[in-house]
Design a protein around this motif. Structure first.
Motif, PDB file in Angstrom:
ATOM      1  N   ASN A  26       0.831  -1.213   0.000  1.00 18.66           N
ATOM      2  CA  ASN A  26       0.000   0.000   0.000  1.00 18.66           C
ATOM      3  C   ASN A  26       0.860   1.256   0.000  1.00 18.66           C
ATOM      4  N   GLU A  27       1.939   1.247   0.785  1.00 14.21           N
ATOM      5  CA  GLU A  27       2.853   2.389   0.836  1.00 14.21           C
ATOM      6  C   GLU A  27       3.501   2.619  -0.534  1.00 14.21           C
ATOM      7  N   ASP A  56       2.305   1.667  -3.435  1.00 15.34           N
ATOM      8  CA  ASP A  56       1.258   2.136  -4.350  1.00 15.34           C
ATOM      9  C   ASP A  56       1.010   3.632  -4.181  1.00 15.34           C
ATOM     10  N   ARG A  57       0.950   4.090  -2.936  1.00 12.12           N
ATOM     11  CA  ARG A  57       0.734   5.522  -2.678  1.00 12.12           C
ATOM     12  C   ARG A  57       1.902   6.352  -3.191  1.00 12.12           C
ATOM     13  N   GLU A  64       1.659   6.577  -6.933  1.00 15.93           N
ATOM     14  CA  GLU A  64       0.625   7.549  -7.319  1.00 15.93           C
ATOM     15  C   GLU A  64       1.136   8.977  -7.161  1.00 15.93           C
ATOM     16  N   ASN A  65       1.865   9.243  -6.081  1.00 15.00           N
ATOM     17  CA  ASN A  65       2.439  10.579  -5.880  1.00 15.00           C
ATOM     18  C   ASN A  65       3.465  10.904  -6.966  1.00 15.00           C
TER      19      ASN A  65
END
Length: 88
Positions: free
Chosen positions: A16-17, A19-20, A23-24
């Motif tokens: 999840n980290e 993926d975030r 995205e950033n």
């Protein structure tokens, strides 16, 4: 049983980290809601790619291919675009 569930949760958290962060990095490339910065995007995406994030690996490969942010390197582009998560 608890241990394997704990490591799965830990792996999910890392995923999840990553993926975030990906995205950033993409928002920085596109300038979506933030000032566009290819340099910062490369830093973020290269870090997530090195952790095995497949989409980041592909985008880093494209960045090496274009030579827009980093010195153009078709060899590095090929390696990153064709990496598997365990290769990084």
């Amino acid at each position: 049983m608890e241990t394997s569930m704990g490591s799965s949760t830990s792996g999910d958290h890392l995923s999840n980290e990553l993926d975030r962060a990906f995205e950033n990095g993409m928002k920085l490339i596109k300038g979506e809601g933030i000032e566009q910065s290819y340099e910062k995007a490369f830093e973020i995406l290269h870090a997530t790619a090195a952790c095995g994030h497949p989409e980041s690996q592909f985008v880093v490969g494209l960045m090496y291919d274009s030579g827009k942010v980093v010195k153009q390197s078709f060899e590095k582009a090929f390696v990153w675009r064709n990496s598997r998560p365990t290769d990084a």
